[in-house]
Design a protein around this motif. Structure first.
Motif, short mmCIF file in Angstrom:
data_model
loop_
_atom_site.label_atom_id
_atom_site.label_comp_id
_atom_site.label_asym_id
_atom_site.label_seq_id
_atom_site.Cartn_x
_atom_site.Cartn_y
_atom_site.Cartn_z
N LEU A 102 39.12 35.82 41.85
CA LEU A 102 40.59 35.76 41.83
C LEU A 102 41.18 37.16 41.97
N ALA A 103 40.71 38.09 41.16
CA ALA A 103 41.23 39.46 41.21
C ALA A 103 40.96 40.09 42.57
N THR A 104 39.77 39.84 43.12
CA THR A 104 39.45 40.39 44.44
C THR A 104 40.34 39.77 45.51
N ALA A 105 40.56 38.47 45.43
CA ALA A 105 41.42 37.80 46.41
C ALA A 105 42.85 38.33 46.34
N VAL A 106 43.36 38.54 45.14
CA VAL A 106 44.72 39.09 45.00
C VAL A 106 44.75 40.50 45.58
N ILE A 133 45.79 30.65 45.04
CA ILE A 133 44.69 31.61 45.26
C ILE A 133 43.49 31.22 44.40
N PHE A 134 43.73 30.94 43.12
CA PHE A 134 42.66 30.56 42.19
C PHE A 134 41.91 29.34 42.71
N GLU A 135 42.66 28.32 43.12
CA GLU A 135 42.02 27.09 43.60
C GLU A 135 41.29 27.31 44.92
N ALA A 136 41.71 28.31 45.69
CA ALA A 136 41.04 28.60 46.96
C ALA A 136 39.70 29.30 46.75
N VAL A 137 39.61 30.17 45.76
CA VAL A 137 38.41 31.01 45.66
C VAL A 137 37.47 30.69 44.50
N LEU A 177 37.41 35.80 52.14
CA LEU A 177 38.29 35.62 53.29
C LEU A 177 38.15 34.21 53.87
N ALA A 178 36.93 33.72 53.95
CA ALA A 178 36.70 32.37 54.46
C ALA A 178 37.40 31.32 53.59
N SER A 179 37.33 31.50 52.28
CA SER A 179 38.00 30.58 51.36
C SER A 179 39.51 30.65 51.50
N LEU A 180 40.04 31.86 51.64
CA LEU A 180 41.49 32.04 51.81
C LEU A 180 41.94 31.47 53.14
N ILE A 203 35.05 34.27 30.45
CA ILE A 203 35.03 35.18 31.58
C ILE A 203 35.03 34.36 32.87
N PHE A 204 36.00 34.63 33.71
CA PHE A 204 36.01 34.04 35.05
C PHE A 204 35.32 35.03 35.97
N SER A 205 34.99 34.58 37.16
CA SER A 205 34.41 35.50 38.14
C SER A 205 35.49 36.47 38.59
N THR A 206 35.09 37.44 39.38
CA THR A 206 36.05 38.43 39.90
C THR A 206 36.72 37.97 41.18
#
Length: 141
Positions: A7-11, A78-82, A46-49, A2-5
């Motif tokens: 990535l999905a939230t960022a997308v 995106i994955f690497e950002a968040v 948002l800060a990470s993006l 299980i990854f965190s949410t």
């Protein structure tokens, strides 16, 4: 696994920005309403993006905008950002018994294969662009 949410939230955030950035001022509160995620967590994403130069946020008046074309934004970026930046996707147990034939070799025999799996996953993610996901979203409306 299980990854965190994040990535999905960022997308979700990026798709919302692509869809509405010319129509409304996009704030963390607006994104929290759309995603169902607390605005504090939205601001962290948002800060990470922003740090990854995927989005820009207008100072003062606010508003979120894509800093890159959707076809230049990959899932990998995106994955690497968040997500966490740990170089190992899979963690090994730290104290196997070195007197055991399995314990003394497990890290060296397994870590290389797991690193290959991680690299393949990231390579696959690099092939998927935000523009592809946006097209998929539009076809489902």
């Amino acid at each position: 696994m299980i990854f965190s949410t994040k990535l999905a939230t960022a997308v979700h955030i990026l798709l919302y920005v692509e869809e509405y950035e010319d129509e409304e001022k996009i704030t963390s509160e607006v994104l929290a309403d759309s995603t169902g995620v607390n605005a504090v967590n939205i601001r962290k994403i948002l800060a990470s993006l922003k740090q990854a130069k995927i989005i820009t946020v207008k100072p003062g008046v606010g508003g979120t905008y894509l800093a890159m074309k959707p076809e230049d934004i990959t899932l990998q970026k995106i994955f690497e950002a968040v997500e966490e930046t740990d170089p190992h996707l899979f963690r090994m147990h730290e104290h196997p018994n070195i007197n055991c034939p399995v314990g003394k070799t497990i890290n060296s025999v397994l870590s290389g294969r797991l690193d290959t799996i991680k690299n393949n996953m990231l390579k696959d993610m690099a092939q998927v662009r935000l523009s592809d996901i946006y097209s998929d979203m539009k076809s489902h409306l």
